[in-house]
Design a protein around this motif. Structure first.
Motif, PDB file in Angstrom:
ATOM      1  N   MET A   1      16.272 132.715  73.250  1.00  0.00           N
ATOM      2  CA  MET A   1      15.722 133.700  72.352  1.00  0.00           C
ATOM      3  C   MET A   1      16.520 134.991  72.419  1.00  0.00           C
ATOM      4  O   MET A   1      16.582 135.707  71.435  1.00  0.00           O
ATOM      5  N   LYS A   2      17.120 135.284  73.567  1.00  0.00           N
ATOM      6  CA  LYS A   2      17.937 136.492  73.670  1.00  0.00           C
ATOM      7  C   LYS A   2      19.128 136.450  72.728  1.00  0.00           C
ATOM      8  O   LYS A   2      19.653 137.481  72.343  1.00  0.00           O
ATOM      9  N   ASN A   3      19.546 135.253  72.344  1.00  0.00           N
ATOM     10  CA  ASN A   3      20.696 135.096  71.464  1.00  0.00           C
ATOM     11  C   ASN A   3      20.305 135.072  69.993  1.00  0.00           C
ATOM     12  O   ASN A   3      21.115 134.715  69.149  1.00  0.00           O
ATOM     13  N   GLY A   4      19.072 135.425  69.683  1.00  0.00           N
ATOM     14  CA  GLY A   4      18.654 135.526  68.295  1.00  0.00           C
ATOM     15  C   GLY A   4      18.027 134.272  67.724  1.00  0.00           C
ATOM     16  O   GLY A   4      17.799 134.190  66.527  1.00  0.00           O
ATOM     17  N   HIS A   5      17.733 133.301  68.538  1.00  0.00           N
ATOM     18  CA  HIS A   5      17.095 132.074  68.068  1.00  0.00           C
ATOM     19  C   HIS A   5      15.603 132.152  68.367  1.00  0.00           C
ATOM     20  O   HIS A   5      15.167 132.937  69.189  1.00  0.00           O
ATOM     21  N   SER A   6      14.848 131.316  67.719  1.00  0.00           N
ATOM     22  CA  SER A   6      13.418 131.285  68.005  1.00  0.00           C
ATOM     23  C   SER A   6      12.995 129.848  68.253  1.00  0.00           C
ATOM     24  O   SER A   6      13.706 128.909  67.887  1.00  0.00           O
ATOM     25  N   MET A   7      11.841 129.705  68.854  1.00  0.00           N
ATOM     26  CA  MET A   7      11.337 128.363  69.115  1.00  0.00           C
ATOM     27  C   MET A   7       9.833 128.403  69.308  1.00  0.00           C
ATOM     28  O   MET A   7       9.263 129.448  69.595  1.00  0.00           O
ATOM     29  N   ALA A   8       9.246 127.256  69.149  1.00  0.00           N
ATOM     30  CA  ALA A   8       7.827 127.075  69.435  1.00  0.00           C
ATOM     31  C   ALA A   8       7.700 125.829  70.285  1.00  0.00           C
ATOM     32  O   ALA A   8       8.371 124.826  70.037  1.00  0.00           O
ATOM     33  N   LYS A   9       6.883 125.911  71.298  1.00  0.00           N
ATOM     34  CA  LYS A   9       6.651 124.768  72.185  1.00  0.00           C
ATOM     35  C   LYS A   9       5.167 124.491  72.222  1.00  0.00           C
ATOM     36  O   LYS A   9       4.354 125.406  72.279  1.00  0.00           O
ATOM     37  N   PHE A  10       4.817 123.229  72.209  1.00  0.00           N
ATOM     38  CA  PHE A  10       3.428 122.810  72.338  1.00  0.00           C
ATOM     39  C   PHE A  10       3.332 121.889  73.548  1.00  0.00           C
ATOM     40  O   PHE A  10       4.070 120.913  73.651  1.00  0.00           O
ATOM     41  N   TRP A  11       2.458 122.229  74.476  1.00  0.00           N
ATOM     42  CA  TRP A  11       2.198 121.362  75.627  1.00  0.00           C
ATOM     43  C   TRP A  11       0.828 120.751  75.433  1.00  0.00           C
ATOM     44  O   TRP A  11      -0.153 121.455  75.250  1.00  0.00           O
ATOM     45  N   ILE A  12       0.814 119.450  75.502  1.00  0.00           N
ATOM     46  CA  ILE A  12      -0.436 118.722  75.385  1.00  0.00           C
ATOM     47  C   ILE A  12      -0.554 117.879  76.646  1.00  0.00           C
ATOM     48  O   ILE A  12       0.393 117.183  77.027  1.00  0.00           O
ATOM     49  N   GLY A  13      -1.676 117.969  77.305  1.00  0.00           N
ATOM     50  CA  GLY A  13      -1.826 117.186  78.521  1.00  0.00           C
ATOM     51  C   GLY A  13      -3.248 117.213  79.014  1.00  0.00           C
ATOM     52  O   GLY A  13      -4.080 117.996  78.559  1.00  0.00           O
ATOM     53  N   ASP A  14      -3.500 116.357  79.956  1.00  0.00           N
ATOM     54  CA  ASP A  14      -4.829 116.248  80.554  1.00  0.00           C
ATOM     55  C   ASP A  14      -5.141 117.479  81.399  1.00  0.00           C
ATOM     56  O   ASP A  14      -4.249 118.231  81.799  1.00  0.00           O
ATOM     57  N   PHE A  15      -6.407 117.637  81.697  1.00  0.00           N
ATOM     58  CA  PHE A  15      -6.866 118.700  82.582  1.00  0.00           C
ATOM     59  C   PHE A  15      -6.132 118.593  83.916  1.00  0.00           C
ATOM     60  O   PHE A  15      -6.021 117.504  84.485  1.00  0.00           O
ATOM     61  N   GLY A  16      -5.584 119.723  84.391  1.00  0.00           N
ATOM     62  CA  GLY A  16      -4.895 119.731  85.675  1.00  0.00           C
ATOM     63  C   GLY A  16      -3.437 119.329  85.630  1.00  0.00           C
ATOM     64  O   GLY A  16      -2.786 119.196  86.662  1.00  0.00           O
ATOM     65  N   SER A  17      -2.893 119.130  84.432  1.00  0.00           N
ATOM     66  CA  SER A  17      -1.504 118.687  84.329  1.00  0.00           C
ATOM     67  C   SER A  17      -0.494 119.829  84.403  1.00  0.00           C
ATOM     68  O   SER A  17       0.710 119.585  84.411  1.00  0.00           O
TER      69      SER A  17
END
Length: 186
Positions: A1-17
């Motif tokens: 992101m410091k280089n001018g790019h963007s991103m989105a991350k989605f974490w899906i997981g069980d409780f406690g993961s």
């Protein structure tokens, strides 16, 4: 992101993961590197698409949770806005060879308002005139010490107005942030 790019991350997981742990770690690292961060959970009441006000609830949560290094718990929208306004005031004073103390006088109110609108139009096409007008209203409240005007502008920026009539009465704008347009402001 410091280089001018963007991103989105989605974490899906069980409780406690480790989802919450990773989120906290990323926020901590980002804040130490002076990034602005915000978090919001997707729930049945906070979602990307709806026509019953649930998308704007997600947008409002994102705006409420904006965090910076000095406000890591969120609520930094006002601080960021005031810092940006101070930068616009300083640049306008320099460009017009006016002292920083003098530029805060009422006679230069229009000059600063024009600078704010010009800067908003240069950095974004989002929201157009109404978005810029709300920022100008916040500036007016900031410079004149009008806490109600500042709160109303923040209320609009956070997507908390329910009707266009109420926003027009309080701020003189014709549009509000709602389910159909919130992504333009996010």
């Amino acid at each position: 992101m410091k280089n001018g790019h963007s991103m989105a991350k989605f974490w899906i997981g069980d409780f406690g993961s480790g989802k919450s742990f990773m989120l906290h770690l990323l926020n901590t690292v980002a804040l130490k590197q002076k990034f602005v961060v915000s978090n919001a959970d997707f729930t049945p009441d906070n979602r990307l698409y709806s026509n019953d006000g649930k998308s704007v609830i997600l947008y409002s949560a994102i705006m409420d949770n904006i965090a910076i290094q000095t406000k890591p718990e969120g609520g930094a929208l006002q601080t960021l806005l005031e810092k940006w306004i101070e930068q616009v005031i300083t640049k306008t004073a320099e460009d017009n060879r006016i002292s920083l103390a003098e530029i805060r006088n009422d006679q230069f109110l229009g000059l600063i308002q024009n600078s704010i609108m010009k800067t908003v139009n240069e950095i974004t096409e989002v929201g157009g005139f109404d978005f810029g007008s709300v920022i100008v209203k916040y500036y007016e409240g900031y410079i004149k010490g009008d806490e109600l005007l500042r709160r109303n502008a923040l209320k609009w920026l956070k997507g908390e107005y329910k009707t266009k009539t109420e926003a027009r009465q309080d701020l003189g704008v014709r549009e509000i942030i709602n389910d159909s347009n919130f992504l333009r402001y996010a």
